[in-house]
Design an enzyme around this catalytic site. Structure first.
Site, PDB file in Angstrom:
ATOM      1  N   TYR A  92       6.304 -38.984  -6.857  1.00 21.39           N
ATOM      2  CA  TYR A  92       5.220 -39.704  -6.192  1.00 21.39           C
ATOM      3  C   TYR A  92       5.290 -39.614  -4.673  1.00 21.39           C
ATOM      4  O   TYR A  92       4.261 -39.500  -4.018  1.00 21.39           O
ATOM      5  CB  TYR A  92       5.166 -41.153  -6.677  1.00 21.39           C
ATOM      6  CG  TYR A  92       4.651 -41.236  -8.097  1.00 21.39           C
ATOM      7  CD1 TYR A  92       3.287 -41.165  -8.365  1.00 21.39           C
ATOM      8  CD2 TYR A  92       5.526 -41.328  -9.177  1.00 21.39           C
ATOM      9  CE1 TYR A  92       2.811 -41.190  -9.667  1.00 21.39           C
ATOM     10  CE2 TYR A  92       5.051 -41.363 -10.478  1.00 21.39           C
ATOM     11  CZ  TYR A  92       3.691 -41.299 -10.722  1.00 21.39           C
ATOM     12  OH  TYR A  92       3.221 -41.314 -12.010  1.00 21.39           O
ATOM     13  N   GLN A 144       1.189 -26.675 -15.922  1.00 21.88           N
ATOM     14  CA  GLN A 144       2.344 -27.498 -16.294  1.00 21.88           C
ATOM     15  C   GLN A 144       2.520 -28.608 -15.274  1.00 21.88           C
ATOM     16  O   GLN A 144       3.364 -29.476 -15.433  1.00 21.88           O
ATOM     17  CB  GLN A 144       3.611 -26.642 -16.304  1.00 21.88           C
ATOM     18  CG  GLN A 144       3.598 -25.532 -17.323  1.00 21.88           C
ATOM     19  CD  GLN A 144       4.785 -24.605 -17.123  1.00 21.88           C
ATOM     20  OE1 GLN A 144       5.884 -24.894 -17.543  1.00 21.88           O
ATOM     21  NE2 GLN A 144       4.552 -23.491 -16.468  1.00 21.88           N
ATOM     22  N   ASP A 173       0.440 -32.827 -10.572  1.00 21.79           N
ATOM     23  CA  ASP A 173       0.153 -33.273  -9.208  1.00 21.79           C
ATOM     24  C   ASP A 173      -1.323 -33.403  -8.876  1.00 21.79           C
ATOM     25  O   ASP A 173      -1.685 -33.784  -7.769  1.00 21.79           O
ATOM     26  CB  ASP A 173       0.844 -32.338  -8.200  1.00 21.79           C
ATOM     27  CG  ASP A 173       0.483 -30.867  -8.404  1.00 21.79           C
ATOM     28  OD1 ASP A 173      -0.632 -30.577  -8.905  1.00 21.79           O
ATOM     29  OD2 ASP A 173       1.308 -29.996  -8.065  1.00 21.79           O
ATOM     30  N   HIS A 197       1.391 -30.940 -19.550  1.00 18.10           N
ATOM     31  CA  HIS A 197       2.453 -31.957 -19.537  1.00 18.10           C
ATOM     32  C   HIS A 197       1.938 -33.339 -19.133  1.00 18.10           C
ATOM     33  O   HIS A 197       2.713 -34.182 -18.688  1.00 18.10           O
ATOM     34  CB  HIS A 197       3.586 -31.522 -18.599  1.00 18.10           C
ATOM     35  CG  HIS A 197       4.367 -30.346 -19.128  1.00 18.10           C
ATOM     36  ND1 HIS A 197       4.997 -29.441 -18.313  1.00 18.10           N
ATOM     37  CD2 HIS A 197       4.608 -29.941 -20.392  1.00 18.10           C
ATOM     38  CE1 HIS A 197       5.599 -28.526 -19.062  1.00 18.10           C
ATOM     39  NE2 HIS A 197       5.368 -28.797 -20.323  1.00 18.10           N
ATOM     40  N   CYS A 237       0.020 -56.785 -19.154  1.00 23.68           N
ATOM     41  CA  CYS A 237       0.920 -57.661 -19.927  1.00 23.68           C
ATOM     42  C   CYS A 237       2.323 -57.793 -19.316  1.00 23.68           C
ATOM     43  O   CYS A 237       3.130 -58.575 -19.824  1.00 23.68           O
ATOM     44  CB  CYS A 237       1.021 -57.176 -21.373  1.00 23.68           C
ATOM     45  SG  CYS A 237       1.840 -55.580 -21.525  1.00 23.68           S
ATOM     46  N   GLY A 275       3.576 -18.809 -10.561  1.00 25.51           N
ATOM     47  CA  GLY A 275       4.602 -19.773 -10.165  1.00 25.51           C
ATOM     48  C   GLY A 275       5.304 -20.491 -11.292  1.00 25.51           C
ATOM     49  O   GLY A 275       5.599 -21.681 -11.177  1.00 25.51           O
ATOM     50  N   ALA A 284       2.250 -17.639  -3.824  1.00 26.79           N
ATOM     51  CA  ALA A 284       0.938 -17.772  -4.470  1.00 26.79           C
ATOM     52  C   ALA A 284      -0.195 -17.914  -3.457  1.00 26.79           C
ATOM     53  O   ALA A 284      -1.256 -17.303  -3.625  1.00 26.79           O
ATOM     54  CB  ALA A 284       0.963 -18.974  -5.409  1.00 26.79           C
TER      55      ALA A 284
HETATM   56  P1  NAD Z   1      10.024 -24.047 -12.272  1.00 26.83           P
HETATM   57  O1  NAD Z   1      10.397 -25.171 -11.407  1.00 26.83           O
HETATM   58  O2  NAD Z   1      10.819 -23.748 -13.459  1.00 26.83           O
HETATM   59  O3  NAD Z   1       9.942 -22.683 -11.428  1.00 26.83           O
HETATM   60  C1  NAD Z   1       9.217 -22.549 -10.294  1.00 26.83           C
HETATM   61  C2  NAD Z   1       8.750 -21.105 -10.152  1.00 26.83           C
HETATM   62  O4  NAD Z   1       7.953 -21.034  -8.993  1.00 26.83           O
HETATM   63  C3  NAD Z   1       9.872 -20.077  -9.967  1.00 26.83           C
HETATM   64  O5  NAD Z   1       9.640 -18.963 -10.797  1.00 26.83           O
HETATM   65  C4  NAD Z   1       9.761 -19.672  -8.490  1.00 26.83           C
HETATM   66  O6  NAD Z   1      10.158 -18.336  -8.230  1.00 26.83           O
HETATM   67  C5  NAD Z   1       8.279 -19.857  -8.265  1.00 26.83           C
HETATM   68  N1  NAD Z   1       7.866 -20.076  -6.878  1.00 26.83           N
HETATM   69  C6  NAD Z   1       8.548 -20.658  -5.872  1.00 26.83           C
HETATM   70  N2  NAD Z   1       7.800 -20.654  -4.743  1.00 26.83           N
HETATM   71  C7  NAD Z   1       6.623 -20.064  -5.070  1.00 26.83           C
HETATM   72  C8  NAD Z   1       5.437 -19.767  -4.338  1.00 26.83           C
HETATM   73  N3  NAD Z   1       5.298 -20.085  -3.041  1.00 26.83           N
HETATM   74  N4  NAD Z   1       4.424 -19.145  -4.990  1.00 26.83           N
HETATM   75  C9  NAD Z   1       4.544 -18.799  -6.302  1.00 26.83           C
HETATM   76  N5  NAD Z   1       5.629 -19.065  -7.036  1.00 26.83           N
HETATM   77  C10 NAD Z   1       6.662 -19.694  -6.424  1.00 26.83           C
HETATM   78  O7  NAD Z   1       8.536 -24.270 -12.661  1.00 26.83           O
HETATM   79  P2  NAD Z   1       7.867 -24.319 -14.035  1.00 26.83           P
HETATM   80  O8  NAD Z   1       8.170 -23.093 -14.816  1.00 26.83           O
HETATM   81  O9  NAD Z   1       6.498 -24.676 -13.731  1.00 26.83           O
HETATM   82  O10 NAD Z   1       8.524 -25.514 -14.897  1.00 26.83           O
HETATM   83  C11 NAD Z   1       9.049 -26.687 -14.435  1.00 26.83           C
HETATM   84  C12 NAD Z   1       8.453 -27.953 -14.958  1.00 26.83           C
HETATM   85  O11 NAD Z   1       8.445 -28.757 -13.838  1.00 26.83           O
HETATM   86  C13 NAD Z   1       7.063 -27.966 -15.431  1.00 26.83           C
HETATM   87  O12 NAD Z   1       7.083 -28.574 -16.640  1.00 26.83           O
HETATM   88  C14 NAD Z   1       6.296 -28.896 -14.486  1.00 26.83           C
HETATM   89  O13 NAD Z   1       5.619 -29.884 -15.213  1.00 26.83           O
HETATM   90  C15 NAD Z   1       7.333 -29.602 -13.718  1.00 26.83           C
HETATM   91  N6  NAD Z   1       7.115 -29.799 -12.283  1.00 26.83           N
HETATM   92  C16 NAD Z   1       5.882 -30.037 -11.781  1.00 26.83           C
HETATM   93  C17 NAD Z   1       5.708 -30.174 -10.423  1.00 26.83           C
HETATM   94  C18 NAD Z   1       4.326 -30.418  -9.895  1.00 26.83           C
HETATM   95  O14 NAD Z   1       3.526 -31.081 -10.560  1.00 26.83           O
HETATM   96  N7  NAD Z   1       3.987 -29.870  -8.728  1.00 26.83           N
HETATM   97  C19 NAD Z   1       6.800 -30.066  -9.562  1.00 26.83           C
HETATM   98  C20 NAD Z   1       8.054 -29.841 -10.116  1.00 26.83           C
HETATM   99  C21 NAD Z   1       8.203 -29.702 -11.476  1.00 26.83           C
END
Ligand code: NAD
Length: 245
Positions: free
Chosen positions: A71, A101, A104, A119, A152, A189, A234
């Site tokens: 948060y 996934q 945010d 998720h 509640c 990503g 990205a």
């Molecule tokens: P991960 O954390 O496993 O991996 C992150 C990936 O992003 C890596 O492959 C990395 O090389 C890549 N990456 C890093 N910087 C980048 C950029 N600038 N551009 C593109 N790619 C980049 O992520 P995941 O596989 O999504 O799984 C993790 C879990 O974490 C998911 O379930 C998700 O729900 C959760 N999560 C969500 C958030 C969010 O909502 N922003 C943040 C952290 C974790």
């Protein structure tokens, strides 16, 4: 790299059904850290903190960490060029849906309308005592030792998925439908290490889709199912790609 982007742009222009699948990496340029990698959350915290049972048993221990991990970052985060490029692709009537996934809300803020939150999301809270008590995060007092249901007073829980919870049925079914129907999938990503989410690009591939991957690092998809790999951040890669569409 530019040749690869040109190639990806041609594939997308000819696509009948383009879908995007996004992971934590797409939000890194918005200032939200990913889970894995050198600066990832799991390099600092024990993943057990996100077990459902830990939250239910020791919410006062878990809540300050959840607040800090998620948060506090979400308050300041704004959609970056990658989110904006996907919204632009939807406006150009190319992109049919984003399976994310992430929790945010940045795809929605950027303007995408078909966002499937695999998720769950962080915007609402569900009471652990009475699941019909659903509250907006704005109505939950974050300063309490743990979040309490505004209706509640029992422990309430963010409506994103903790370890030990099932994927929301609607999101799961919609994701599978896109994976079966798309002929091109942008995979952005994601390490591909989180199951069952990571099965979605594999399902698309098995159904004949071309996989275009955007990531600065190799992933479990890269040498297995990616047809075109766009190595880089990205925000930079997708802006360049969108400009060619
Ligand atoms: P991960 O954390 O496993 O991996 C992150 C990936 O992003 C890596 O492959 C990395 O090389 C890549 N990456 C890093 N910087 C980048 C950029 N600038 N551009 C593109 N790619 C980049 O992520 P995941 O596989 O999504 O799984 C993790 C879990 O974490 C998911 O379930 C998700 O729900 C959760 N999560 C969500 C958030 C969010 O909502 N922003 C943040 C952290 C974790």
């Amino acid at each position: 790299m530019s040749t690869q982007i040109d190639k990806a742009a041609e594939v997308i222009k000819n696509a009948k059904h383009l879908t995007a699948f996004t992971g934590a990496g797409i939000s890194v340029e918005s200032g939200i850290p990913p889970f894995r990698g050198d600066d990832g959350i799991w390099s600092k915290y024990d993943p057990a903190i996100l077990e459902l049972s830990t939250y239910l048993e020791k919410p006062e221990t878990v809540w300050p960490v959840i607040r800090k991990l998620f948060y506090n970052y979400f308050v300041a985060a704004k959609p970056n060029n990658a989110h904006k490029a996907l919204a632009s692709m939807e406006r150009k009537v190319m992109l049919k849906g984003v399976i994310t996934q992430n929790i945010d809300n940045l795809h929605q803020e950027a303007g995408n309308t078909e966002v499937i939150e695999f998720h769950g999301n962080s915007k609402t809270f569900i009471c652990t005592h009475n699941p019909s008590h659903v509250a907006s995060s704005q109505d939950v007092d974050f300063e309490q030792p743990y979040p309490k249901c505004p209706k509640c007073g029992h422990l309430t829980k963010p409506s994103f998925i903790f370890f030990g919870e099932v994927i929301p049925t609607g999101a799961f079914m919609k994701s599978e439908k896109h994976a079966r129907e798309c002929d091109v999938m942008l995979v952005i990503g994601s390490t591909g290490e989180v199951v069952p989410a990571s099965n979605i690009p594999w399902l698309a591939k098995r159904n004949g889709a071309t996989i275009i991957e955007v990531n600065p690092q190799p992933t479990t998809f890269t040498y297995n199912i990616s047809d075109i790999t766009l190595k880089g951040k990205a925000g930079e890669v997708l802006s360049e790609l969108d400009a060619k569409l």
